[in-house]
Design an enzyme around this catalytic site. Structure first.
Site, short mmCIF file in Angstrom:
data_model
loop_
_atom_site.label_atom_id
_atom_site.label_comp_id
_atom_site.label_asym_id
_atom_site.label_seq_id
_atom_site.Cartn_x
_atom_site.Cartn_y
_atom_site.Cartn_z
N HIS A 206 -24.75 48.97 -0.84
CA HIS A 206 -23.60 48.95 -1.76
C HIS A 206 -23.07 50.35 -2.07
CE1 HIS A 206 -20.72 47.25 -4.46
NE2 HIS A 206 -21.02 48.20 -5.31
N TYR A 210 -19.16 53.13 -1.76
CA TYR A 210 -18.58 54.19 -2.58
C TYR A 210 -18.66 55.55 -1.90
CZ TYR A 210 -18.04 50.65 -6.04
OH TYR A 210 -17.64 49.52 -6.67
N HIS A 357 -12.73 40.93 3.35
CA HIS A 357 -12.82 41.86 2.22
C HIS A 357 -13.14 43.27 2.70
CE1 HIS A 357 -14.05 43.61 -1.59
NE2 HIS A 357 -15.24 43.88 -1.07
N PHE A 358 -14.12 43.41 3.61
CA PHE A 358 -14.46 44.73 4.14
C PHE A 358 -13.25 45.38 4.80
CE2 PHE A 358 -19.21 43.56 4.79
CZ PHE A 358 -19.46 43.86 3.46
N HIS A 359 -12.46 44.56 5.49
CA HIS A 359 -11.32 45.13 6.20
C HIS A 359 -10.19 45.52 5.24
CE1 HIS A 359 -13.41 43.61 9.76
NE2 HIS A 359 -12.69 44.48 10.43
N ARG A 422 -19.30 33.96 8.84
CA ARG A 422 -19.15 35.28 9.41
C ARG A 422 -20.25 35.51 10.45
NH1 ARG A 422 -21.68 39.49 5.04
NH2 ARG A 422 -20.84 40.95 6.54
N ARG A 423 -20.16 36.62 11.16
CA ARG A 423 -21.16 37.00 12.17
C ARG A 423 -21.34 35.92 13.23
NH1 ARG A 423 -24.56 37.69 7.31
NH2 ARG A 423 -24.44 39.83 6.55
#
Length: 536
Positions: A206, A210, A357-359, A422-423
């Protein structure tokens, strides 16, 4: 520049792997030469999420530190050592994936097992980054010894915070790799404690987000104001927001493990609460940035409620790309709140929503800001100029990226709400009606991914132009000054011992009891390959 060379090589390789993924999932493409889907998925994740980001960030931070506090010949030599350790580690890891010995994804969850060289290469990347961090801390220390009683330059303060966070967080994954994965992969240990390994990974995983984000914030706080002809709204607010990110980015890894048994629900709840605390520095940043935009516009004479907004330098790619990144962080942050919320997480956990979300976050907010940095940093370092032609190409590239990511990430979010995992390389699931519905969204992802790859090729072309072929000249290194009437920055904001102590205390509070409980009560170990993996 050497760090950034590796970053852009990684961008091209990782982007190509991403294109192949969306084409495979569309059901209209089969990988040639026996290449496995999870092989390219692993390479995509490792090369983009770990290599591209880390190398670009360290190169950018060295530029910031050299500009603000200076760098000695000895520090520069140690910095080269950091670069070569990381580059050797990256080469070893990438080669292991390419030959099909490490198709374990960038999270490398046990009981999936890779070749020992995969873990050894990753360890070298982490150790090299620590060496880079030690150089940054030494740079600030030497500057403060020469300037007693003065506040440190804002950007140097921010770099120091980011590398502190990275060092503390990456201790978790380093311990997992050295103590668990390498002995297990070499055959010295028959079993591996899966829950411990996942907990150590997400203790790191996590704050990794950041570590990607804070360099973008550095540009937003201290560089974008200069580009638009303004000043930093508040030096104190910027420093305080970074201190809060240090506090609340590390002791929150359990919100990635909300569906996992073996972790007491009370501690999951506590870490979810700590996760939501990062909303505070995020809103502080949004307030600061739009205050800067409005003050600058009104100072230039633009009236009305939104007159200042219309007259921002939209035709300057150094501003446009990071600004679109800022806007993408609004839905990206909202998605993050959903991911970290216990009940709503149950809806989207391990669906392709999370990939979308990651993208939105790292692949749009962070990467578009990095692209915006590239347009002035590369010509500054190479003694060249940002021409009108390259600026125009950059604007085109920014819109290509935005359109491609909107299509691809949007389709991922919607398909995730419909339950698509996913994956996974499979393109059809369930009944005929569901397969057709999902197929439409997978085709949209393929279209968006293809547009994104066009954007990658154009960005690599722009990078080459800026590095080697742009006209010789001088490009500004834009560092903004603080508003003249801003309150003085209190010196207690640089009480490093206090900030580190509070960070360690929060980590010990959030992890000590549940981690001891995990070690005492989790199963003795999992057989490497015949253990049922489920959807993990």
């Amino acid at each position: 520049m050497s760090f950034i060379y590796v970053a852009f090589i990684s961008l091209f390789i990782g982007g190509l792997m991403g294109l192949l993924q969306v084409l495979v999932r569309s059901g209209s493409f089969t990988l040639p030469w026996g290449i496995g889907y999870y092989q390219i998925l692993t390479l995509h994740g490792v090369v983009l999420a770990l290599v591209l980001t880390t190398f670009f960030i360290l190169g950018f931070q060295y530029a910031l530190m050299g500009k603000t506090v200076g760098i000695s010949d000895k520090q520069r030599k140690v910095s080269w050592l950091a670069f070569w350790i990381m580059t050797v580690g990256t080469t070893i890891t990438a080669a292991t994936i390419l030959v099909g010995k490490a198709s374990v994804l960038y999270t490398f969850y046990a009981p999936l097992k890779a070749h020992p060289l995969f873990y050894i290469g990753l360890t070298l990347v982490i150790v090299g980054s620590w060496v880079a961090g030690f150089v940054n801390w030494r740079q600030l220390y030497v500057w403060k010894k020469a300037h007693p009683g003065e506040k440190s330059p804002l950007l140097a303060f921010m770099v120091t915070i980011n590398m502190l966070m990275w060092f503390i967080a990456s201790l978790g994954v380093a311990i997992a790799v050295l103590v668990q994965f390498i002995p297990w992969s070499l055959g010295y240990a028959e079993t591996i404690n899966v829950l411990v390994s996942r907990t150590l990974f997400w203790y790191f995983g996590h704050p990794l987000v950041y570590f990607w984000l804070l360099p973008a914030y550095m540009a937003w706080y201290a560089i974008i104001p200069k580009i638009i002809g303004g000043k930093i709204f508040s030096d104190s607010l910027a420093r305080l927001s970074f201190v809060l990110f240090l506090f609340f980015s590390i002791p929150v890894g359990f919100h990635h493990q909300l569906t996992e048994p073996g972790i007491d629900p009370t501690w999951k709840f506590i870490q979810v609460v700590l996760t939501f605390m990062v909303v505070i520095p995020s809103l502080m940043t949004a307030f600061s940035m739009f205050a800067t935009f409005e003050i600058t516009g009104r100072r230039k004479g633009y009236g009305g409620l939104f007159g200042w907004l219309k007259h921002l330098p939209w035709k300057d790619v150094r501003f446009l790309a990071p600004f679109i990144g800022m806007l993408a962080f609004i839905p990206g942050g909202a998605g993050g709140i959903i991911n970290a919320s216990h009940q709503m997480n149950a809806v989207v956990h391990n669906t392709i929503w999370v990939t979308g979300h990651f993208h939105l976050t790292v692949a749009t907010t962070v990467i578009l800001t990095f692209f915006g940095i590239t347009y002035w940093l590369i010509p500054h370092l190479t003694g060249r100029t940002l021409t009108k032609e390259i600026n125009r190409l950059g604007i085109i590239q920014t819109f290509i990226w935005t359109i491609g990511m909107t299509i691809m990430s949007g389709a991922m979010h919607i398909q995730g709400l419909l339950g698509a995992p996913r994956r996974s390389s499979y393109s059809d699931y369930g009944g005929t009606e569901q397969a057709a519905e999902w197929g439409a969204y997978q085709m949209a992802q393929a279209i968006g991914g293809t547009i994104l790859f066009v954007g990658i090729v154009l960005m690599v072309y722009i990078f080459i132009k800026l590095t080697f072929f742009s006209p010789k000249g001088e490009e500004e290194f834009p560092i903004a000054e603080e508003e003249e009437d801003a309150p003085a920055t209190p010196m207690w904001l640089e009480n490093w011992k206090l900030w580190i102590a509070i960070t360690i205390a929060l980590i010990l509070f959030a992890y000590t009891i549940p981690f001891v409980d995990i070690i005492q009560n989790s199963p003795p170990g999992s057989p490497p390959f015949d253990w049922p993996i489920g959807n993990s």
